[in-house]
Design a protein around this motif. Structure first.
Motif, PDB file in Angstrom:
ATOM      1  N   UNK A 307      22.586  17.623 -15.141  1.00 52.76           N
ATOM      2  CA  UNK A 307      21.714  17.832 -16.295  1.00 52.76           C
ATOM      3  C   UNK A 307      22.290  17.251 -17.582  1.00 52.76           C
ATOM      4  N   UNK A 308      23.531  16.717 -17.514  1.00 58.80           N
ATOM      5  CA  UNK A 308      24.131  16.065 -18.672  1.00 58.80           C
ATOM      6  C   UNK A 308      23.830  14.563 -18.715  1.00 58.80           C
ATOM      7  N   UNK A 309      23.132  14.054 -17.692  1.00 58.62           N
ATOM      8  CA  UNK A 309      22.959  12.606 -17.540  1.00 58.62           C
ATOM      9  C   UNK A 309      21.487  12.271 -17.351  1.00 58.62           C
ATOM     10  N   UNK A 310      21.063  11.174 -17.947  1.00 53.98           N
ATOM     11  CA  UNK A 310      19.750  10.603 -17.656  1.00 53.98           C
ATOM     12  C   UNK A 310      19.968   9.266 -16.957  1.00 53.98           C
ATOM     13  N   UNK A 311      19.778   9.264 -15.624  1.00 54.78           N
ATOM     14  CA  UNK A 311      19.949   8.043 -14.843  1.00 54.78           C
ATOM     15  C   UNK A 311      18.733   7.122 -14.956  1.00 54.78           C
ATOM     16  N   UNK A 312      17.696   7.591 -15.571  1.00 57.48           N
ATOM     17  CA  UNK A 312      16.419   6.889 -15.518  1.00 57.48           C
ATOM     18  C   UNK A 312      16.263   5.887 -16.657  1.00 57.48           C
ATOM     19  N   UNK A 313      17.390   5.360 -17.145  1.00 55.94           N
ATOM     20  CA  UNK A 313      17.346   4.397 -18.249  1.00 55.94           C
ATOM     21  C   UNK A 313      17.165   2.972 -17.752  1.00 55.94           C
ATOM     22  N   UNK A 314      17.706   2.674 -16.574  1.00 57.43           N
ATOM     23  CA  UNK A 314      17.727   1.307 -16.068  1.00 57.43           C
ATOM     24  C   UNK A 314      17.439   1.334 -14.573  1.00 57.43           C
ATOM     25  N   UNK A 315      16.634   0.391 -14.043  1.00 59.92           N
ATOM     26  CA  UNK A 315      16.313   0.412 -12.602  1.00 59.92           C
ATOM     27  C   UNK A 315      17.548   0.366 -11.708  1.00 59.92           C
ATOM     28  N   UNK A 316      18.567  -0.410 -12.116  1.00 62.33           N
ATOM     29  CA  UNK A 316      19.779  -0.511 -11.302  1.00 62.33           C
ATOM     30  C   UNK A 316      20.734   0.648 -11.541  1.00 62.33           C
ATOM     31  N   UNK A 317      20.388   1.539 -12.475  1.00 60.15           N
ATOM     32  CA  UNK A 317      21.157   2.753 -12.760  1.00 60.15           C
ATOM     33  C   UNK A 317      22.569   2.430 -13.244  1.00 60.15           C
ATOM     34  N   UNK A 318      22.746   1.273 -13.884  1.00 64.97           N
ATOM     35  CA  UNK A 318      24.046   0.903 -14.428  1.00 64.97           C
ATOM     36  C   UNK A 318      24.185   1.306 -15.883  1.00 64.97           C
ATOM     37  N   UNK A 319      23.088   1.622 -16.545  1.00 66.46           N
ATOM     38  CA  UNK A 319      23.125   2.094 -17.932  1.00 66.46           C
ATOM     39  C   UNK A 319      22.501   3.488 -17.969  1.00 66.46           C
ATOM     40  N   UNK A 320      23.141   4.375 -18.702  1.00 68.05           N
ATOM     41  CA  UNK A 320      22.701   5.769 -18.689  1.00 68.05           C
ATOM     42  C   UNK A 320      22.693   6.333 -20.104  1.00 68.05           C
ATOM     43  N   UNK A 321      22.008   7.436 -20.255  1.00 68.65           N
ATOM     44  CA  UNK A 321      22.146   8.284 -21.433  1.00 68.65           C
ATOM     45  C   UNK A 321      23.049   9.445 -21.050  1.00 68.65           C
ATOM     46  N   UNK A 322      24.077   9.699 -21.853  1.00 69.63           N
ATOM     47  CA  UNK A 322      25.012  10.788 -21.586  1.00 69.63           C
ATOM     48  C   UNK A 322      24.923  11.790 -22.730  1.00 69.63           C
ATOM     49  N   UNK A 323      24.556  13.017 -22.410  1.00 71.72           N
ATOM     50  CA  UNK A 323      24.476  14.060 -23.430  1.00 71.72           C
ATOM     51  C   UNK A 323      25.874  14.412 -23.943  1.00 71.72           C
ATOM     52  N   UNK A 324      25.944  14.919 -25.158  1.00 71.05           N
ATOM     53  CA  UNK A 324      27.199  15.394 -25.753  1.00 71.05           C
ATOM     54  C   UNK A 324      28.294  14.330 -25.697  1.00 71.05           C
ATOM     55  N   UNK A 325      27.958  13.110 -26.117  1.00 74.78           N
ATOM     56  CA  UNK A 325      28.884  11.989 -25.992  1.00 74.78           C
ATOM     57  C   UNK A 325      30.186  12.231 -26.755  1.00 74.78           C
ATOM     58  N   UNK A 326      30.119  12.885 -27.911  1.00 75.67           N
ATOM     59  CA  UNK A 326      31.322  13.116 -28.717  1.00 75.67           C
ATOM     60  C   UNK A 326      32.308  14.018 -27.967  1.00 75.67           C
ATOM     61  N   UNK A 327      31.787  15.022 -27.259  1.00 70.52           N
ATOM     62  CA  UNK A 327      32.653  15.911 -26.478  1.00 70.52           C
ATOM     63  C   UNK A 327      33.434  15.117 -25.431  1.00 70.52           C
ATOM     64  N   UNK A 328      32.739  14.243 -24.715  1.00 75.42           N
ATOM     65  CA  UNK A 328      33.408  13.482 -23.664  1.00 75.42           C
ATOM     66  C   UNK A 328      34.409  12.497 -24.258  1.00 75.42           C
TER      67      UNK A 328
END
Length: 567
Positions: A307-328
């Motif tokens: 639930x911290x990741x959105x894989x649905x950004x790119x068809x090849x799933x190589x680019x993602x949205x990552x929640x709470x990026x500053x924490x990581x």
């Protein structure tokens, strides 16, 4: 047995990022191998015939029954998601259900499979659009074999637009190596034109696997850190979020680095991804630990709650949205600092764990090769306070190198750059400008030089024709006789960090300066506790390690193991 592969509802299809994912030999290999991983495979064999545009991927995974095989190549059919809610809790590598269907429109597709608990294997050939053309029973071990033939045969312009065969095979190799890094427990066999091309043996950790992919890297050049991290949970229901894990493999900057940032790699939940924010965090954490225009080797693998990741950004799933990026980013920086630090856990160098090495270790424990010189009473208490796993100052060589002893051998530490590292980190943490009286007078400064000194916080004002008065200076320069020369050096440009490096270098103890044992011990203690003790801010290695096992081999002490004479 009922089919677990089903067509997705139309509303879910519309929510999934669309696009062509089959665009090269490498993309075919990636899609088929990811299916094998989702099926629990531990051994994958990839065979390629590039001139014939043919690929075969065989695995020992769970396999498919006849009902699944008949459904597998139809449009948007998958066993991995069922509803739109599943898009936010994806745990598999694939979820679109389009790879096999796309292959039936671009090539000839054949699948052989047998489930682990099945007595029969099946072979199915598919026509355009995933239609089943031929079904027959076949002899096959549990697992799946997918064969793609005549790729892009109905689209000659696509073939003509692709790179050369050599470039495509290089892309295939890179794709497999990236997947292998994310899944080190797998066994890989790669064949090209019926000849074995390369293999990758399974390893317990990614750090143990990496030398197979980068042959110039030795195991001792790497440091691996594994951490369990709490997930940043913003759940309004206050539910307990599962922990995440961080696996980090770094090349120690005093031993190995690259001309390009091509080995700063990030993987999330088993897949290599492009995340500029995290890649820049890694590069920033290595800043001032490497020589100019050199880059680190770093592989980061995060296992994060879906639930911290959105894989649905790119068809090849190589680019993602990552929640709470500053924490990581904060967690990654801390993990890199931990990997680069010197502690009792990584003080000793990696040694071979062969039977002979164990015998050497046993012999060395009895040998008593410890040189303990008499030390002045003034520093005895200070040295006795050093913990058993820390470095103990023994002597100074050429008034330049400190001989430091520890439980596994000895190090030679260059005193100037060790002190430079200590001062630089102190300046980064506490950049202090102190007033100076009388003012320091500089002659014939250009407007750019004046502007540069003002940029780093110095108070400077005209003091006459071609004369300038500097009213405050960095604190470490306060006691130096060459303060004016140091300020002039700072005026030639660079940001605040560049100025801090210059001040640290100018203020550090010079090589050729004699030190007593208490001074050496204090420097070693301070240096060990810096964040990046392996290199100076210019990227030079600070110490040379001479391990007890290496000394034993050099002096051939293994010749007398088990004999009654010698030691």
């Amino acid at each position: 047995m009922a089919s677990t592969i089903q067509a997705l509802p139309t509303e879910v299809v519309y929510l999934i990022t669309a696009g062509e994912v089959i665009d090269s030999l490498a993309s075919v290999v990636r899609e088929l191998v990811e299916n094998s991983l989702d099926a629990g495979a531990t051994r994958i064999v990839v065979s390629l015939w590039p001139q014939q545009w043919r690929i075969r991927v065989a695995d020992n995974g769970y396999g498919m029954n006849l009902d699944d095989l008949q459904q597998a190549a139809t449009a948007h059919s998958t066993s991995k998601i069922r509803s739109s809610a599943d898009l936010w809790k994806i745990k598999s590598l694939g979820f679109r259900g389009e790879a096999l269907h796309s292959l039936t429109t671009l090539a000839d597709l054949e699948i052989l499979s047998r489930p682990v608990d099945g007595k029969l294997g099946w072979r199915i050939s598919y026509g355009d659009g995933g239609e089943v053309m031929q079904v027959e029973v076949t002899a096959i071990a549990p697992g799946t074999v997918v064969t793609v033939s005549n790729l892009f045969g109905n689209c000659s312009s696509r073939r003509q637009g692709l790179p050369t065969v050599a470039q495509q095979m290089k892309a295939v190799q890179a794709t497999i190596q990236q997947i292998a890094l994310c899944h080190p427990h797998l066994t890989w066999q790669i064949w090209q034109n019926d000849r074995q091309w390369f293999t990758i043996s399974p390893a317990r950790t990614t750090g143990q696997l990496l030398p197979q992919i980068l042959p110039q890297v030795r195991q001792g050049d790497l440091q691996e850190v594994k951490l369990q991290l709490p997930n940043p949970c913003t759940d309004a229901m206050n539910r307990v979020c599962p922990n995440s894990s961080l696996n980090l493999v770094v090349g120690l900057p005093d031993r190995i680095h690259r001309h390009r940032p091509d080995w700063v790699r990030v993987a999330i939940n088993g897949r290599m991804v492009k995340t500029p924010e995290l890649e820049q965090t890694i590069l920033s954490a290595f800043h001032r630990t490497l020589p100019r225009d050199r880059y680190p080797i770093c592989f980061l693998h995060l296992a994060i709650s879906p639930d911290q990741i959105n894989w649905n950004r790119n068809p090849a799933k190589t680019e993602i949205y990552l929640n709470e990026i500053i924490y990581w980013q904060e967690q990654i920086t801390q993990a890199i600092n931990q990997a680069l630090s010197i502690s009792s856990n990584n003080l000793k160098e990696a040694v071979h764990t062969t039977r002979v090495s164990k015998l050497l270790k046993a012999a060395e424990a009895k040998g008593g090769y410890n040189f303990n010189p008499k030390t002045p009473n003034s520093c005895t208490d200070a040295i006795n306070r050093v913990s058993p796993n820390s470095l103990k100052a023994v002597a100074q060589v050429s008034n330049t190198y400190i001989v430091a002893e520890h439980s596994g051998g000895m190090w030679l530490v260059e005193q100037h750059i060790a002190h430079e590292r200590v001062l630089y980190e102190q300046l980064c943490d506490d950049w202090q400008l102190v007033p100076v009286e009388p003012a320091i007078i500089l002659y014939q400064l250009s407007p750019a030089q004046v502007s540069q000194l003002q940029r780093i916080g110095l108070e400077i004002e005209p003091f006459g024709e071609q004369l300038w008065a500097v009213r405050n200076i960095p604190a470490p320069l306060q006691q130096r006789d060459d303060c004016a020369e140091a300020i002039l050096e700072l005026s030639w440009g660079g940001d605040l960090q560049t100025a801090q490096v210059a001040v640290a270098c100018r203020s550090a103890i010079r090589n050729g300066t004699p030190m007593n044992q208490e001074e050496m011990q204090t420097l070693l203690d301070n240096w060990q506790h810096t964040r990046n003790p392996r290199t100076c801010p210019h990227g030079r290695p600070i110490y040379l390690s001479l391990e007890e096992s290496a000394l034993a081999r050099f002096f051939r002490r293994n010749w007398v193991i088990g004999k009654s004479h010698g030691i």
